[in-house]
Design an enzyme around this catalytic site. Structure first.
Site, PDB file in Angstrom:
ATOM      1  N   GLY A 373       0.823  -1.198   0.000  1.00  0.00           N
ATOM      2  CA  GLY A 373       0.000   0.000   0.000  1.00  0.00           C
ATOM      3  C   GLY A 373       0.855   1.245   0.000  1.00  0.00           C
ATOM      4  O   GLY A 373       2.075   1.185   0.177  1.00  0.00           O
ATOM      5  N   PRO A 374       0.232   2.381  -0.182  1.00  0.00           N
ATOM      6  CA  PRO A 374       0.977   3.645  -0.208  1.00  0.00           C
ATOM      7  C   PRO A 374       1.551   3.981   1.163  1.00  0.00           C
ATOM      8  O   PRO A 374       1.157   3.392   2.184  1.00  0.00           O
ATOM      9  CB  PRO A 374      -0.079   4.663  -0.642  1.00  0.00           C
ATOM     10  CG  PRO A 374      -1.388   4.038  -0.281  1.00  0.00           C
ATOM     11  CD  PRO A 374      -1.214   2.570  -0.426  1.00  0.00           C
ATOM     12  N   SER A 696      -8.547   4.198 -18.030  1.00  0.00           N
ATOM     13  CA  SER A 696      -9.892   4.335 -17.460  1.00  0.00           C
ATOM     14  C   SER A 696     -10.598   5.625 -17.863  1.00  0.00           C
ATOM     15  O   SER A 696     -11.758   5.821 -17.511  1.00  0.00           O
ATOM     16  CB  SER A 696      -9.812   4.252 -15.926  1.00  0.00           C
ATOM     17  OG  SER A 696      -9.031   5.313 -15.418  1.00  0.00           O
ATOM     18  N   LYS A 739     -12.188   6.254  -6.401  1.00  0.00           N
ATOM     19  CA  LYS A 739     -12.868   7.085  -7.391  1.00  0.00           C
ATOM     20  C   LYS A 739     -14.287   7.456  -6.941  1.00  0.00           C
ATOM     21  O   LYS A 739     -14.720   8.606  -7.095  1.00  0.00           O
ATOM     22  CB  LYS A 739     -12.902   6.359  -8.734  1.00  0.00           C
ATOM     23  CG  LYS A 739     -11.530   6.178  -9.373  1.00  0.00           C
ATOM     24  CD  LYS A 739     -11.593   5.385 -10.654  1.00  0.00           C
ATOM     25  CE  LYS A 739     -10.216   5.221 -11.273  1.00  0.00           C
ATOM     26  NZ  LYS A 739     -10.250   4.435 -12.527  1.00  0.00           N
TER      27      LYS A 739
END
Length: 817
Positions: A373-374, A696, A739
C-alpha cells in the site's frame, strides 16, 4: 673451500704437456650441475661409470683431466654431444668412498681449455683440447677500482651468508689478478649451471670481472632481503617467547595465589555456556569441535578471538526458546481495533491465523504476509499490533537500499570481521524462535555485482525451506519455520516473480476522507495533544477543521502528513499556553487557516452547469481518488488530433480509440463524415504539469468528443470512469473505492461505472453509496443516453455559422459581378 695453492695431493700432478700443435689429450669427467674454475679447489662427486673410470685412469697415470659441464642434468652417462665445449683442466685428489656408495674427491682447477674433438668414448671419454691463455697484464686503474668494489661487496656477502668460509674472503682480499678474483667469487655464488658456464666461457679478465660484479650485486640484494626477513622473524619469535614466558610466570603466580589460569577459567565458562544453551545435536557437536580447537591453541593465537566469537554466536542465538502465543481471538480483536482504525481484511486474516493456530497447534505453517500500500497507511505499525495481540516479540529489519547478498546470508568466517547476516542478527535480538519478524521496504532491494539480496530471501520466506536456513557465517542450519514473517512494500512491480510467489499479498487501500477524520479523532489528535502537553487543556478539533486540514493541507493516501499538520497546529496552541495567553479550546476551520497559513492544495472543483465538450472523469492518484475535467474543442482545420495536459502513452491511445469509435458511429450521431476532415480536434486535461496515465478515461474522452461533435451538452452532475473498446464496449477498471469517494467529495450525484466493477462496491461504505446514484454500464451507448442532453432544435451552431458564411460569400460574389 677455495684456495690458490694446491694441497700436497695436487703438487705431484703436473699440467698435461701440449703436443707439437699446442693441444693436450686428457680423460674427460662430465660434471652434473657444477662448473670448476681455474685455481679453485672444490669437492667433486663422481656420477656415472664413465666419470669414475676417467678419474681412476687419471690417478693411475698421475695425469690431469678435463672437467666439462653437462647440458642435460638428468643423464647419468653423458654423450660427447651433450657436453659444453669450454671446460677446465683439473687435478684430482684421492677418491673417497662415501657411506651411500658414491665417490668423492677434491678437484683443483688449473686452466681453461676448449675441446677440439673426442679421441675415445669407451670406457671413458678422452678429448683433445686447446689451452685458453689469459693475458697477464697489470690491471688497469678501472679494473683495480672494480676489484676493490667487488671485494667490498664480497665482504658483505660473506657476513650475510654463513655458507661461505672465512678463508675464501682472505684469498679474495689478497687477489691481485681480476681474472682470478672473478673466478673465486663466481665459485661461491648461488648461480645456475648456465650462468656458471657463461662465466667460464668469458676469457677476458676485465669483462669477466664486470659480469661477476653484476651477479654478486644481485646475490647481495637477495641476501640482504633474506637477512631483513630473518631479523623480523627472529624479533617476532623473541617477542612471542617473551610473552609466553611472562604468561607462564603470571600463571604460576595466579596458581600460588589461588586464582587459577584466566584463559582456563574462560574456557570453563564457555563450556558451561555451551552446556546450558540446550543446542540441537548438530550445533552442539560443532560448538564442542570448535572448543577442542580452542583448547589446544596458545592464548595469543590470532584465531582465538575468531573461534570465541563464533561459539558466542552459537550459544546466544535462540534455538528452542519460544514465547507462548496468546490465542484469545477476542483479545486480539480488541488489541487490533484499539490501535488501528478500519483495515477489515487485514484484521480478519490475522484473526483467522490465531483461530487456526488455536485449533491446529504447530501443524499449521506460519504464513508469509506481504502488506502492500501507499506510505502512511499503517503497514509497519500494524505489524507491532499483531505482535502485541499474539504476545510475541516484534523485530524489524529495513531492506531499503540493501544491495549485498551477504547482508542477508552473512559473510564466511574466512573474512576479517565476518558476521552473520541481518536475519540471524535480528533473531539474536529477538531472543525467541517465534517472533513477528517484519521485513520492511522489500520492494527497495537493489542488485549489483555482489549478488541479488532478493534471491537470498527465497530461502528465508519459503515455508518448505526456512526450517533449515543456512547462514554463511554459522554454517549450521537454523530453523525459521516458527517465525511469523511480515513484509511491506509500496509497489509489487520490482519484486521478482519467484519471491512474489512465496508471499500472501494483502493490499492496504488509501484511506477515504471519512476514515481519515475518524483516525484523527480517535488516534492522532489525542496523541498530539498529549505529546505537546495539552492533554489537560480540554482542546478539541472540530470535524470541519479536520476536513479543512485533509482537503486543503494534505494530499495523500495515508495519514502521515495529516498527523504532521495536526502537530503543527498543536505547537501554535502550546506556545499560547506556555506564554499564559488566551488560547482557543475549539479549533475551527478559520483557526486552521490562521495556524497553518494559506492552503497547500486547491482540488479540482466539479462543473457548475451543463456544457458542450466538457466531461467529468474519476481518476485514481497515489494520494487517493480525485476528479478531472476533460475538455474537447473543434476548430476549422484538416482533421488533426491534438492532445495536451501531460497525457501518458496509454491515455493518448485511449483518446485515439475513443475518436475511432466516434467516427464509426458518426452516422448514428448525425455527424457529417466531412467534419473529421474539416475540423481539428483538441483534447486537453487541465493541470498540465501533473502526469496522467491509464485507460480508465476512455468513456470520459468519448463523451466529451461526442458532445463537441454533436453540440449536445454533458450533464455536470455525472462523474464517470471506464475503459472503451473500438466497438463501444466498456471494460472494468481499478481503484473503484477511491474514485467513488472522490465523486462524493466533489458533491457529484451520479457515478457511472463499468458493469463488471459491481463486485467492488462491497468495499465502499454504505453511507457513501446512499449519497450517490451508481449507474453500471457495459456499452458506450448507455453512457450517451445517461449524460448527453438533446441537441437544440435549431441545429448545431457551427452548421448555422457555416450556412451563414456561405450565404455571405454568395452575396459578395453577386455584388462583385
Amino acid at each position: 673451500m677455495a684456495i690458490r695453492n694446491g694441497t700436497n695431493d695436487f703438487y705431484n700432478i703436473p699440467d698435461t704437456e701440449p703436443d707439437s700443435q699446442g693441444f693436450i689429450t686428457c680423460p674427460v669427467v662430465p660434471l652434473q650441475g657444477m662448473v670448476i674454475y681455474p685455481h679453485v679447489v672444490t669437492p667433486l662427486f663422481l656420477e656415472g661409470k664413465q666419470a669414475v673410470a676417467a678419474a681412476e685412469a687419471a690417478l693411475d697415470q698421475r695425469q690431469t683431466i678435463i672437467g666439462v659441464a653437462q647440458r642435460d642434468l638428468e643423464s647419468m652417462s653423458a654423450a660427447p654431444e651433450e657436453l659444453y665445449t669450454i671446460g677446465t683442466e683439473i687435478a684430482l685428489g684421492r677418491i673417497l668412498r662415501m657411506p651411500d656408495d658414491t665417490n668423492s674427491m677434491l678437484a683443483q682447477g688449473r686452466q681453461r681449455v676448449e675441446i677440439i674433438d673426442f679421441v675415445q668414448t669407451e670406457p671413458y671419454i678422452v678429448a683433445r683440447a686447446r689451452i685458453i691463455d689469459e693475458p697477464e697484464n697489470e690491471p688497469s686503474p678501472e679494473q683495480q677500482a672494480l676489484m676493490k668494489a667487488v671485494v667490498n661487496m664480497f665482504k658483505r656477502a660473506v657476513d650475510l651468508n654463513a655458507n661461505i668460509p672465512e678463508d675464501v674472503l682472505i684469498y679474495a682480499l689478497n687477489a691481485e689478478d681480476p681474472g682470478w678474483l672473478s673466478d673465486l667469487v663466481a665459485s661461491t655464488l648461488s648461480l645456475s649451471t648456465e650462468e656458471r658456464q657463461q662465466v667460464l666461457e668469458m676469457t677476458h679478465p676485465g669483462e669477466r670481472l664486470s659480469h661477476v660484479a653484476m651477479l654478486l650485486s644481485k646475490e647481495l640484494n637477495v641476501l640482504e632481503i633474506e637477512d631483513e626477513i630473518s631479523a623480523q622473524v627472529q624479533q617476532e619469535m623473541e617477542r612471542g617467547q617473551r610473552e609466553m614466558y611472562l604468561r607462564e610466570q603470571m600463571r604460576i603466580i595466579q596458581t600460588e595465589l589461588g586464582e587459577g589460569d584466566i584463559f582456563q577459567q574462560e574456557m570453563d565458562e564457555i563450556r558451561v555456556q555451551v552446556a546450558e544453551a540446550h543446542l540441537p545435536q548438530e550445533v552442539h557437536e560443532r560448538a564442542m569441535k570448535e572448543l577442542s580447537r580452542l583448547a589446544i591453541m596458545p592464548p595469543i593465537a590470532p584465531e582465538v578471538g575468531i573461534i570465541r566469537t563464533y561459539v558466542d554466536w552459537l550459544t546466544t542465538l535462540p534455538w528452542t526458546d519460544a514465547s507462548e502465543d496468546n490465542l484469545d481471538v477476542r483479545n486480539a480483536q480488541k488489541v487490533l481495533d484499539a490501535e488501528h482504525y478500519g483495515l477489515p481484511k487485514v484484521k480478519d486474516r490475522i484473526l483467522e491465523y490465531i483461530a487456526v493456530r488455536k485449533l491446529a497447534g504447530n501443524k499449521m505453517e506460519s504464513p508469509v504476509l506481504c502488506f502492500v500500500g501507499p506510505p502512511g497507511v499503517g503497514k509497519t505499525s500494524l505489524g507491532k499490533s499483531i505482535a502485541k495481540a499474539l504476545g510475541r516479540e516484534f523485530v524489524r529489519v529495513s531492506l531499503g537500499g540493501v544491495r549485498d547478498e551477504a547482508e542477508i546470508r552473512g559473510h564466511r568466517r574466512t573474512y576479517i570481521g565476518a558476521l552473520p547476516g541481518r536475519i540471524i542478527q535480528t533473531m539474536k535480538r529477538a531472543g525467541t524462535v517465534n517472533p513477528v519478524f517484519m521485513l520492511d521496504e522489500i520492494d527497495k532491494l537493489g542488485a549489483d555485482f555482489r549478488g541479488d539480496p532478493a534471491d537470498s530471501l527465497l530461502e528465508v520466506l519459503d515455508p518448505e525451506q526456512n526450517n533449515a536456513f543456512s547462514d554463511h557465517y554459522l554454517e549450521v542450519p537454523y530453523d525459521l519455520s516458527k517465525v511469523l514473517f511480515i513484509t511491506t512494500a509500496n509497489d509489487l512491480d520490482p519484486l521478482p516473480p519467484a519471491l512474489l510467489d512465496r508471499l500472501e499479498v494483502i493490499e492496504f487501500p488509501g484511506y477515504i476522507e471519512e476514515e481519515k477524520i475518524a483516525i484523527a479523532q480517535q488516534f492522532l489528535v489525542p496523541k498530539q495533544l498529549e505529546q505537546h502537553g495539552l492533554a489537560e487543556s480540554d482542546i478539541r478539533f472540530e470535524k470541519a477543521a479536520l476536513e479543512t486540514i485533509i482537503r486543503d493541507y494534505t494530499y495523500e493516501a495515508g495519514v502521515r502528513n495529516l498527523n504532521r499538520e495536526i502537530a503543527n497546529a498543536s505547537r501554535k496552541i502550546a506556545r499560547l499556553v506556555a506564554e499564559e495567553k488566551h488560547y482557543p479550546k475549539r479549533i475551527t476551520p478559520n483557526l486552521v487557516s490562521k495556524y497553518l497559513g494559506p492552503p497547500y492544495y486547491l482540488g479540482t472543483r466539479s462543473l457548475d452547469e451543463d456544457a458542450v465538450g466538457i466531461s467529468t472523469g474519476l481518476v485514481w492518484t497515489y494520494g487517493g481518488g480525485d476528479i478531472t475535467i476533460f475538455e474537447v474543442s473543434l476548430m476549422p482545420g484538416k482533421g488533426n488530433l491534438t492532445m495536451t495536459g501531460s497525457l501518458g502513452e496509454v491515455m493518448q491511445e485511449s483518446a485515439q480509440t475513443a475518436l475511432s469509435y466516434v467516427r464509426s458511429i458518426a452516422d448514428d450521431l448525425g455527424v457529417p463524415s466531412d467534419d473529421f476532415e474539416n475540423y481539428d480536434i483538441h483534447v486537453h486535461v487541465p493541470e498540465g504539469a501533473v502526469p496522467k496515465e491509464g485507460p480508465s478515461a476512455g468513456i470520459t474522452l468519448a463523451t466529451a468528443l461526442i458532445s463537441a461533435l454533436t453540440e449536445r451538452k454533458v450533464r455536470h452532475d455525472f462523474g464517470m470512469t471506464g475503459e472503451i473498446t473500438l466497438r463501444g464496449k466498456v471494460l472494468p477498471i481499478g481503484g473503484v473505492k477511491e474514485k467513488v469517494m472522490a465523486a462524493r467529495r466533489a458533491k457529484l450525484k451520479n457515478v457511472i461505472l463499468p458493469a463488471n466493477n459491481e463486485k467492488d462496491l462491497v468495499d465502499i461504505p454504505q453511507k457513501a453509496l446512499r449519497d450517490l446514484n451508481i449507474h453500471l454500464v457495459d456499452s458506450m451507448q448507455q453512457v450517451i443516453n445517461l449524460v448527453l442532453l438533446e441537441a437544440p432544435p435549431e441545429g448545431r451552431a457551427r452548421d448555422l455559422r457555416r450556412a451563414e458564411q456561405e450565404e455571405n460569400d454568395d452575396e459578395q460574389m453577386v455584388d462583385e459581378e
